[in-house]
Design a protein around this motif. Sequence first.
Motif, PDB file in Angstrom:
ATOM      1  N   TRP A 173      53.358  88.192  74.380  1.00 44.61           N
ATOM      2  CA  TRP A 173      53.391  87.024  74.178  1.00 44.61           C
ATOM      3  C   TRP A 173      51.829  86.420  74.723  1.00 44.61           C
ATOM      4  O   TRP A 173      51.472  85.425  74.221  1.00 44.61           O
ATOM      5  CB  TRP A 173      54.508  86.299  75.127  1.00 44.61           C
ATOM      6  CG  TRP A 173      55.992  86.573  74.137  1.00 44.61           C
ATOM      7  CD1 TRP A 173      57.046  86.993  74.728  1.00 44.61           C
ATOM      8  CD2 TRP A 173      56.252  85.957  72.851  1.00 44.61           C
ATOM      9  NE1 TRP A 173      57.854  86.871  73.872  1.00 44.61           N
ATOM     10  CE2 TRP A 173      57.512  86.280  72.558  1.00 44.61           C
ATOM     11  CE3 TRP A 173      55.517  85.183  71.827  1.00 44.61           C
ATOM     12  CZ2 TRP A 173      58.092  86.038  71.612  1.00 44.61           C
ATOM     13  CZ3 TRP A 173      56.180  85.044  70.774  1.00 44.61           C
ATOM     14  CH2 TRP A 173      57.357  85.359  70.445  1.00 44.61           C
ATOM     15  N   THR A 174      51.592  86.925  75.793  1.00 43.28           N
ATOM     16  CA  THR A 174      50.227  86.547  76.361  1.00 43.28           C
ATOM     17  C   THR A 174      49.040  86.775  75.301  1.00 43.28           C
ATOM     18  O   THR A 174      48.172  86.034  75.171  1.00 43.28           O
ATOM     19  CB  THR A 174      50.116  87.318  77.753  1.00 43.28           C
ATOM     20  OG1 THR A 174      51.199  87.085  78.462  1.00 43.28           O
ATOM     21  CG2 THR A 174      48.625  86.883  78.444  1.00 43.28           C
ATOM     22  N   ASP A 175      49.067  87.944  74.653  1.00 48.59           N
ATOM     23  CA  ASP A 175      48.243  88.331  73.670  1.00 48.59           C
ATOM     24  C   ASP A 175      48.262  87.195  72.589  1.00 48.59           C
ATOM     25  O   ASP A 175      47.180  86.800  72.064  1.00 48.59           O
ATOM     26  CB  ASP A 175      48.328  89.656  73.019  1.00 48.59           C
ATOM     27  CG  ASP A 175      47.933  90.658  74.188  1.00 48.59           C
ATOM     28  OD1 ASP A 175      47.563  90.274  75.277  1.00 48.59           O
ATOM     29  OD2 ASP A 175      48.603  91.841  73.968  1.00 48.59           O
ATOM     30  N   LEU A 176      49.293  86.925  72.184  1.00 50.03           N
ATOM     31  CA  LEU A 176      49.411  85.857  71.039  1.00 50.03           C
ATOM     32  C   LEU A 176      49.040  84.679  71.383  1.00 50.03           C
ATOM     33  O   LEU A 176      48.643  83.674  70.632  1.00 50.03           O
ATOM     34  CB  LEU A 176      51.029  85.802  70.627  1.00 50.03           C
ATOM     35  CG  LEU A 176      51.410  86.871  69.834  1.00 50.03           C
ATOM     36  CD1 LEU A 176      52.938  87.021  69.538  1.00 50.03           C
ATOM     37  CD2 LEU A 176      50.895  87.146  68.457  1.00 50.03           C
ATOM     38  N   HIS A 177      49.211  84.253  72.739  1.00 45.53           N
ATOM     39  CA  HIS A 177      49.179  82.908  73.423  1.00 45.53           C
ATOM     40  C   HIS A 177      47.407  82.929  73.326  1.00 45.53           C
ATOM     41  O   HIS A 177      46.859  81.790  72.988  1.00 45.53           O
ATOM     42  CB  HIS A 177      49.643  82.743  74.798  1.00 45.53           C
ATOM     43  CG  HIS A 177      49.228  81.502  75.536  1.00 45.53           C
ATOM     44  ND1 HIS A 177      49.515  80.289  75.045  1.00 45.53           N
ATOM     45  CD2 HIS A 177      48.395  80.871  76.601  1.00 45.53           C
ATOM     46  CE1 HIS A 177      49.092  79.337  75.727  1.00 45.53           C
ATOM     47  NE2 HIS A 177      48.385  79.922  76.683  1.00 45.53           N
ATOM     48  N   PHE A 178      46.764  83.798  73.732  1.00 43.76           N
ATOM     49  CA  PHE A 178      45.123  83.762  73.641  1.00 43.76           C
ATOM     50  C   PHE A 178      44.683  83.481  72.219  1.00 43.76           C
ATOM     51  O   PHE A 178      43.765  82.945  72.191  1.00 43.76           O
ATOM     52  CB  PHE A 178      44.560  84.883  74.420  1.00 43.76           C
ATOM     53  CG  PHE A 178      44.746  84.821  75.824  1.00 43.76           C
ATOM     54  CD1 PHE A 178      43.804  83.669  76.725  1.00 43.76           C
ATOM     55  CD2 PHE A 178      45.335  85.633  76.798  1.00 43.76           C
ATOM     56  CE1 PHE A 178      44.073  83.717  78.106  1.00 43.76           C
ATOM     57  CE2 PHE A 178      45.607  85.326  78.328  1.00 43.76           C
ATOM     58  CZ  PHE A 178      44.682  84.417  78.909  1.00 43.76           C
ATOM     59  N   THR A 179      45.426  84.124  71.532  1.00 48.78           N
ATOM     60  CA  THR A 179      44.795  84.078  70.037  1.00 48.78           C
ATOM     61  C   THR A 179      45.197  82.730  69.309  1.00 48.78           C
ATOM     62  O   THR A 179      44.442  82.214  68.802  1.00 48.78           O
ATOM     63  CB  THR A 179      45.555  85.355  69.109  1.00 48.78           C
ATOM     64  OG1 THR A 179      45.093  86.532  69.684  1.00 48.78           O
ATOM     65  CG2 THR A 179      45.098  85.250  67.567  1.00 48.78           C
ATOM     66  N   TYR A 180      46.235  82.405  69.410  1.00 53.17           N
ATOM     67  CA  TYR A 180      46.856  80.931  68.922  1.00 53.17           C
ATOM     68  C   TYR A 180      47.285  79.887  70.081  1.00 53.17           C
ATOM     69  O   TYR A 180      48.241  79.882  70.394  1.00 53.17           O
ATOM     70  CB  TYR A 180      48.206  81.408  68.107  1.00 53.17           C
ATOM     71  CG  TYR A 180      48.111  82.598  67.148  1.00 53.17           C
ATOM     72  CD1 TYR A 180      47.199  82.096  65.939  1.00 53.17           C
ATOM     73  CD2 TYR A 180      48.527  83.632  67.422  1.00 53.17           C
ATOM     74  CE1 TYR A 180      47.201  83.161  65.003  1.00 53.17           C
ATOM     75  CE2 TYR A 180      48.333  84.643  66.616  1.00 53.17           C
ATOM     76  CZ  TYR A 180      47.793  84.568  65.221  1.00 53.17           C
ATOM     77  OH  TYR A 180      47.667  85.377  64.389  1.00 53.17           O
ATOM     78  N   ARG A 181      46.277  79.304  70.576  1.00 58.20           N
ATOM     79  CA  ARG A 181      46.463  78.459  71.620  1.00 58.20           C
ATOM     80  C   ARG A 181      47.213  77.303  71.449  1.00 58.20           C
ATOM     81  O   ARG A 181      47.897  76.640  72.355  1.00 58.20           O
ATOM     82  CB  ARG A 181      45.057  78.106  72.271  1.00 58.20           C
ATOM     83  CG  ARG A 181      44.101  79.188  72.616  1.00 58.20           C
ATOM     84  CD  ARG A 181      44.679  79.779  74.109  1.00 58.20           C
ATOM     85  NE  ARG A 181      44.419  79.021  75.086  1.00 58.20           N
ATOM     86  CZ  ARG A 181      44.961  79.245  76.235  1.00 58.20           C
ATOM     87  NH1 ARG A 181      45.129  80.222  76.695  1.00 58.20           N
ATOM     88  NH2 ARG A 181      44.626  78.255  77.434  1.00 58.20           N
TER      89      ARG A 181
END
Length: 461
Positions: free
Chosen positions: A369-377
């Motif tokens: 989820w952290t990786d996705l959060h940085f990609t799709y802020r």
Amino acid sequence: MMNVPNTNPLDRTRSHGRVTSGDERRRVAIPRRSTIGPLDNDVDDPLAERRRSPSHITTSASSTPRRVLSPAPSTTASTSPLSPDSGTPTLSDLPSKDFSYLLDPSAYHVLPSANIPAPFINSPTLPSLAEPLPSLLKTGHFRLAAISAVRTLTTATSPTDPSTIFSLLHTRLACLCLLNEHVLAAQEAKLLGDLSSAFYRHPLTNTHLVPWDLRVLSVRLTALGYGEWRKGIMGYYDLAREARDSVLKADSPAEKTLWRARLRECGIRVANVLVEMGELEGAGRHLSTLTSPASTAESQETREILTMEALIWLRVGDLRASRRCIAVASDLPPPSSPTTTTHNAKIEGTLAALLKLAEGDYPAAVQAWTDLHFTYRDDAMITQNLAVCLLYMGRISEARDLLTELVGESTPFHALTFNLCTLYELCTERSRDRKVGLAERVAARGKGEVGFEMEAGDFKL
């Protein structure tokens, strides 16, 4: 002994006003009547069915409207000519259908306000009811939009204007559903009666007068009103049958595409009813019948259905079936649009993170989820799921900061405010003050914000 009367069958016809005799001299030649054509404007016009007078169309004066089972059939007015010849009658010459039973103010309910927090009722940014209906819908003021729609419907709409009537009624029912007033919406939807009746069909073209979206919504509300979800399933199957027939009769590729999309929508809504019934496995099996080896043009639709099926198997707990759906979706032909490709990549990453969460591997889920959060802020769904995973790992302060920041940056929604209020309950004994403060903060948002009004249950009050 009594005399038995003559029972000659030829004499029985006299009681019906007919004289039977074998004497040819009694036959009298009758001149032939002129034949009335089917398009002649006459009281005996075969196309003009019996119409009920407006005095016979009544609705209940109580708060719950009486259901109109079969409105009186009549013909429909139209502005398109039947023939270009000046001497030929047009469809506009035919009498109009009377929908006055949908304009009765007593058929619509007063919306309750007891479940709305005080900050929303007294908000300084609350718009006026006199604002245009599209503006109220755009800014998310669905309660005011529902009131405005029914006010316009009952005071400023002609009973022979079906397009305006059904548009306003659709807006009213949809707004009630967005406000979680499904019971009131189901009761008001009963006013439409049986939408499969010939009354709602054009007398010549047989096209339905009620818009497709309103018919789809009415099926679900009818099932809610009677408390029988099976009625909803059967209603969707009836619409699907009509969509399938319309695909076969369509004259243009655009029309075929439209009806195929509607047929697919009916199938998905059947699965939705099964989920609401608690039949998750049945919903998963039903969705599996809607997918087939797809071409490049249909791969995106098949991918979306496989994603829905994967989510259902996740709810059931069948991780193997969910992985199988994800694998089949990843093997489909890639889309040609870069935007669609980006969207599919986000969906695949989200499903992978949900699988790790379902397996109980919280550290791996947090990393995903952290990786996705940085990609799709800007994606609120990803941020909220990251906060939930942090909560499961005991990192409450980080989860609270994420949700608090999300409330100020994105449009608030039920799961966001509910989870943040849950964190307030875990962090402090004065959680009610925090909840009220959150409600005031959301209610003070600007006038252009979407999703303005929220219920007390959204803040656990």
